[in-house]
Design a protein around this motif. Sequence first.
Motif, PDB file in Angstrom:
ATOM      1  N   SER A 197       0.823  -1.214   0.000  1.00  0.00           N
ATOM      2  CA  SER A 197       0.000   0.000   0.000  1.00  0.00           C
ATOM      3  C   SER A 197       0.857   1.265   0.000  1.00  0.00           C
ATOM      4  N   LEU A 198       1.898   1.262   0.826  1.00  0.00           N
ATOM      5  CA  LEU A 198       2.704   2.457   1.000  1.00  0.00           C
ATOM      6  C   LEU A 198       3.580   2.775  -0.204  1.00  0.00           C
ATOM      7  N   MET A 199       3.995   1.754  -0.956  1.00  0.00           N
ATOM      8  CA  MET A 199       4.913   1.968  -2.069  1.00  0.00           C
ATOM      9  C   MET A 199       4.204   2.005  -3.415  1.00  0.00           C
ATOM     10  N   ARG A 200       2.881   1.968  -3.409  1.00  0.00           N
ATOM     11  CA  ARG A 200       2.139   1.977  -4.671  1.00  0.00           C
ATOM     12  C   ARG A 200       2.129   3.376  -5.274  1.00  0.00           C
ATOM     13  N   THR A 201       1.791   3.461  -6.538  1.00  0.00           N
ATOM     14  CA  THR A 201       1.586   4.751  -7.197  1.00  0.00           C
ATOM     15  C   THR A 201       0.249   4.716  -7.924  1.00  0.00           C
ATOM     16  N   GLU A 202      -0.511   5.787  -7.797  1.00  0.00           N
ATOM     17  CA  GLU A 202      -1.792   5.920  -8.480  1.00  0.00           C
ATOM     18  C   GLU A 202      -1.852   7.276  -9.159  1.00  0.00           C
ATOM     19  N   LEU A 203      -2.167   7.272 -10.442  1.00  0.00           N
ATOM     20  CA  LEU A 203      -2.269   8.523 -11.190  1.00  0.00           C
ATOM     21  C   LEU A 203      -3.662   9.122 -11.024  1.00  0.00           C
ATOM     22  N   PRO A 204      -3.763  10.432 -11.112  1.00  0.00           N
ATOM     23  CA  PRO A 204      -5.043  11.094 -10.853  1.00  0.00           C
ATOM     24  C   PRO A 204      -5.881  11.324 -12.107  1.00  0.00           C
ATOM     25  N   LEU A 205      -7.114  11.733 -11.874  1.00  0.00           N
ATOM     26  CA  LEU A 205      -7.953  12.306 -12.914  1.00  0.00           C
ATOM     27  C   LEU A 205      -7.686  13.804 -12.899  1.00  0.00           C
ATOM     28  N   VAL A 206      -7.297  14.363 -14.041  1.00  0.00           N
ATOM     29  CA  VAL A 206      -6.990  15.792 -14.134  1.00  0.00           C
ATOM     30  C   VAL A 206      -8.085  16.478 -14.946  1.00  0.00           C
ATOM     31  N   SER A 207      -8.656  17.545 -14.396  1.00  0.00           N
ATOM     32  CA  SER A 207      -9.737  18.272 -15.061  1.00  0.00           C
ATOM     33  C   SER A 207      -9.450  19.765 -15.045  1.00  0.00           C
ATOM     34  N   LEU A 208      -9.974  20.466 -16.044  1.00  0.00           N
ATOM     35  CA  LEU A 208      -9.921  21.926 -16.083  1.00  0.00           C
ATOM     36  C   LEU A 208     -11.303  22.450 -15.718  1.00  0.00           C
ATOM     37  N   LEU A 209     -11.358  23.332 -14.720  1.00  0.00           N
ATOM     38  CA  LEU A 209     -12.619  23.842 -14.202  1.00  0.00           C
ATOM     39  C   LEU A 209     -12.637  25.361 -14.251  1.00  0.00           C
ATOM     40  N   GLN A 210     -13.812  25.934 -14.415  1.00  0.00           N
ATOM     41  CA  GLN A 210     -13.945  27.395 -14.441  1.00  0.00           C
ATOM     42  C   GLN A 210     -15.344  27.772 -13.983  1.00  0.00           C
ATOM     43  N   LYS A 211     -15.421  28.654 -12.995  1.00  0.00           N
ATOM     44  CA  LYS A 211     -16.720  29.055 -12.461  1.00  0.00           C
ATOM     45  C   LYS A 211     -17.504  29.908 -13.440  1.00  0.00           C
ATOM     46  N   SER A 212     -16.808  30.860 -14.061  1.00  0.00           N
ATOM     47  CA  SER A 212     -17.449  31.765 -15.026  1.00  0.00           C
ATOM     48  C   SER A 212     -16.398  32.169 -16.051  1.00  0.00           C
ATOM     49  N   PRO A 213     -16.809  32.734 -17.189  1.00  0.00           N
ATOM     50  CA  PRO A 213     -15.843  33.127 -18.226  1.00  0.00           C
ATOM     51  C   PRO A 213     -14.763  34.084 -17.734  1.00  0.00           C
ATOM     52  N   SER A 214     -15.065  34.845 -16.687  1.00  0.00           N
ATOM     53  CA  SER A 214     -14.082  35.808 -16.173  1.00  0.00           C
ATOM     54  C   SER A 214     -13.235  35.251 -15.026  1.00  0.00           C
ATOM     55  N   SER A 215     -13.550  34.034 -14.595  1.00  0.00           N
ATOM     56  CA  SER A 215     -12.828  33.433 -13.465  1.00  0.00           C
ATOM     57  C   SER A 215     -11.539  32.768 -13.940  1.00  0.00           C
ATOM     58  N   PRO A 216     -10.577  32.561 -13.026  1.00  0.00           N
ATOM     59  CA  PRO A 216      -9.375  31.801 -13.380  1.00  0.00           C
ATOM     60  C   PRO A 216      -9.746  30.373 -13.775  1.00  0.00           C
ATOM     61  N   VAL A 217      -8.913  29.739 -14.574  1.00  0.00           N
ATOM     62  CA  VAL A 217      -9.103  28.337 -14.917  1.00  0.00           C
ATOM     63  C   VAL A 217      -8.352  27.490 -13.886  1.00  0.00           C
ATOM     64  N   CYS A 218      -9.078  26.577 -13.288  1.00  0.00           N
ATOM     65  CA  CYS A 218      -8.509  25.726 -12.249  1.00  0.00           C
ATOM     66  C   CYS A 218      -8.133  24.370 -12.850  1.00  0.00           C
ATOM     67  N   CYS A 219      -6.875  23.982 -12.668  1.00  0.00           N
ATOM     68  CA  CYS A 219      -6.437  22.640 -13.046  1.00  0.00           C
ATOM     69  C   CYS A 219      -6.494  21.798 -11.771  1.00  0.00           C
ATOM     70  N   HIS A 220      -7.354  20.785 -11.777  1.00  0.00           N
ATOM     71  CA  HIS A 220      -7.630  20.008 -10.570  1.00  0.00           C
ATOM     72  C   HIS A 220      -7.249  18.550 -10.797  1.00  0.00           C
ATOM     73  N   ALA A 221      -6.380  18.025  -9.924  1.00  0.00           N
ATOM     74  CA  ALA A 221      -5.953  16.620  -9.995  1.00  0.00           C
ATOM     75  C   ALA A 221      -6.415  15.909  -8.732  1.00  0.00           C
ATOM     76  N   THR A 222      -7.114  14.784  -8.886  1.00  0.00           N
ATOM     77  CA  THR A 222      -7.607  14.054  -7.713  1.00  0.00           C
ATOM     78  C   THR A 222      -7.448  12.554  -7.910  1.00  0.00           C
ATOM     79  N   GLY A 223      -7.142  11.864  -6.784  1.00  0.00           N
ATOM     80  CA  GLY A 223      -7.006  10.418  -6.825  1.00  0.00           C
ATOM     81  C   GLY A 223      -5.583   9.925  -6.957  1.00  0.00           C
ATOM     82  N   PHE A 224      -4.584  10.777  -6.704  1.00  0.00           N
ATOM     83  CA  PHE A 224      -3.197  10.330  -6.852  1.00  0.00           C
ATOM     84  C   PHE A 224      -2.619   9.865  -5.515  1.00  0.00           C
ATOM     85  N   TYR A 225      -1.602   9.019  -5.613  1.00  0.00           N
ATOM     86  CA  TYR A 225      -0.871   8.521  -4.455  1.00  0.00           C
ATOM     87  C   TYR A 225       0.537   8.123  -4.917  1.00  0.00           C
ATOM     88  N   PRO A 226       1.578   8.460  -4.137  1.00  0.00           N
ATOM     89  CA  PRO A 226       1.565   9.163  -2.853  1.00  0.00           C
ATOM     90  C   PRO A 226       1.392  10.673  -3.048  1.00  0.00           C
TER      91      PRO A 226
END
Length: 376
Positions: A197-226
Amino acid sequence: METWTLSLLLVSLHGAAAVTHSLKYFDTASSGLTNFPEFVSVGMVDELQIVHYDSNTRRAEPKQDWMIRFTEEDPKYWKRQTELSLGNQQVNKVNIEEAKQRFNKTGGVHIFQVMAGCEWDDETNEVLRGFHQHGFDGEDFISFDMKTRTWIAPKQQAVSTKLKWDHNKAQTAQMNHYLTQICPESLKKFVKYGSSSLMRTELPLVSLLQKSPSSPVCCHATGFYPDRASLFWRKDGEELHEDVDHGEILHNHDGTFQMSVDLKLSSVPAEDWRRYECVFKLSGVEKNIVTRLDEAVIRTNAEKLNDMTTSSSIIIIIAAVVVLVLAVGGFMCYKKRKDKDPQKNVKTPLNPSPPPMSESGSDSLTEGVNSSTRLM
């Protein structure tokens, strides 16, 4: 106070180099929090929770399957862990009241915490650091300095405790032995049993998110390990340091991690978007995940609400419940990650007894940290 509490709960604990392993115990006593245990104790190896106790269940329980196998050789291990946590619960209930008196605090939410543990390099077999720290309401109170074998009191309210503990030479010797010998040996065993478990590696899902056209673009990565990972924006192949906002690495409910980085595009022409890309790097993995900035793949605020807000809220709530104990400890540990000298300004607990010693020698399983010493 609720906003302050949640922000503390989400403080992250960053990993160190790829060959560095850590063992940390967190004991947290709280007052003024409704519908929440008044005491929580958590043990973590490489930021992965291995044991949990709280004042509602009043029972120490394994949080990883390999911890059950690890303790098969010692059937009374969990009974001792429970008894240790019960004792710490009672003492820290007294300690938080003592701390409130010293700081002239009355009502409201208050948190008193002990964090103790060590770090070990599995390539050099070197003990990199040992720490035993106490904090009150998100600030350092007192800590043990391994280099001088004395206690550091950054607050005037902790000076009387420092004088008392400095005078107790037997406790100092036992504390040093725990941090330099017992804790590292236990950590080595944990890493051996939990390597899958401790030495495993898991790659994330990476998404681009934006609240509104004038908002910053958020690059969000989730589900990675370590959690030894980096996420950044680059333009024409060069990493950007301006107009970006890096978020902290946060825990997910399943033991993985998430992080994000925002890019401000208010002054960037639409035709130049293709020159930008988000890059995710995970330690031990050669190939990076590169996501080019493209309006077609950006998820809007409406999509985010439909698909992610509910699950993210659940993740945050569960993580908050599981790692309330990280509130002050995470804060103190994070500051030390920033410090070039890992031994500098090491802070410790308000009223700890020496950590328990193994009666059967180094082959026995090591208990969590005993923080059962009163401040006064």
